[in-house]
Design a protein around this motif. Sequence first.
Motif, short mmCIF file in Angstrom:
data_model
loop_
_atom_site.label_atom_id
_atom_site.label_comp_id
_atom_site.label_asym_id
_atom_site.label_seq_id
_atom_site.Cartn_x
_atom_site.Cartn_y
_atom_site.Cartn_z
N ARG A 57 0.85 -1.18 0.00
CA ARG A 57 0.00 0.00 0.00
C ARG A 57 0.89 1.25 0.00
O ARG A 57 2.06 1.17 0.41
N PRO A 58 0.35 2.40 -0.46
CA PRO A 58 1.18 3.62 -0.49
C PRO A 58 1.54 4.07 0.93
O PRO A 58 0.71 4.01 1.83
N SER A 66 0.24 11.57 1.06
CA SER A 66 0.34 10.21 0.55
C SER A 66 -0.19 10.22 -0.88
O SER A 66 -0.42 11.28 -1.47
N ASN A 67 -0.37 9.05 -1.46
CA ASN A 67 -0.85 8.95 -2.83
C ASN A 67 -1.93 7.89 -2.90
O ASN A 67 -1.75 6.77 -2.38
N ASN A 68 -3.05 8.24 -3.51
CA ASN A 68 -4.16 7.29 -3.60
C ASN A 68 -4.13 6.44 -4.86
O ASN A 68 -5.10 5.77 -5.21
N SER A 108 -3.22 10.41 -7.54
CA SER A 108 -2.76 11.76 -7.18
C SER A 108 -2.40 11.80 -5.70
O SER A 108 -2.79 10.92 -4.92
N ASP A 109 -1.66 12.85 -5.35
CA ASP A 109 -1.31 13.04 -3.95
C ASP A 109 -2.51 13.55 -3.16
O ASP A 109 -3.34 14.31 -3.67
#
Length: 226
Positions: free
Chosen positions: A152-153, A187-189, A192-193
């Motif tokens: 995960r990110p 974070s990043n989904n 995008s951030d």
Amino acid sequence: YKWNISKSAAKNFEKTFKCKLKYEDFTYKVSGLEEIPSVDPFDENDFEITFSGTAPDGSVSVSNSTNSEINYSVNPSSGLSNGDKVTVTASLNDYSDADFVLSQTEKTFEVSGLDSYVTDISQISENYIQKLDAQAKDEIDSMSSQEVSYGRPGVKTREYVGAYLASAKSEESYHQNELFMIYKLTSNNGTSDIEYYFYVNFHNVIEYSDGTLYTDIMDYNVPEKS
């Protein structure tokens, strides 16, 4: 010495016993008695008052190293903070055969020297905030690494925003204060951030009597959700 007899009573007495009753008030000056010494129950060489615990739940104890015949009571004796006043009352024990009297029986003392739970954010120095900030960022980094290991990110950036302190209204609270360190995370989904906020919550920050600060930096909470 004062007589308390009416004229009629005196007359009846004389008539009954067939005598002449003569009496008068008189005064004697007391002399020849041995002087009993007096003892100061709060003499600093014998008396000791000790404040212990952590404000606002400090307590007090008193003792006399020389005269066990002296009994003390303190009001109030618990729930104390620095600056409070306590009144100590001294008396001789009911069973005492002490050969002295007390020169005074009551004295007021100011509570001092107690460690205390921090009640205002201004009591926490910038240096101590930096110490907690380092621990909090280590926790965020550790959580981020774990997320990455799960595929995960993780956290791309973290920024300390500030802190606020919640102080317990009840002395019976498990935690007397809660210090929340607030962070802005990126974070990043996947496309995008995103930016969101996160906290690391430390408990029971104490200011010692020497001015230093303490909390268990390994005892903290973080949100279960982000």
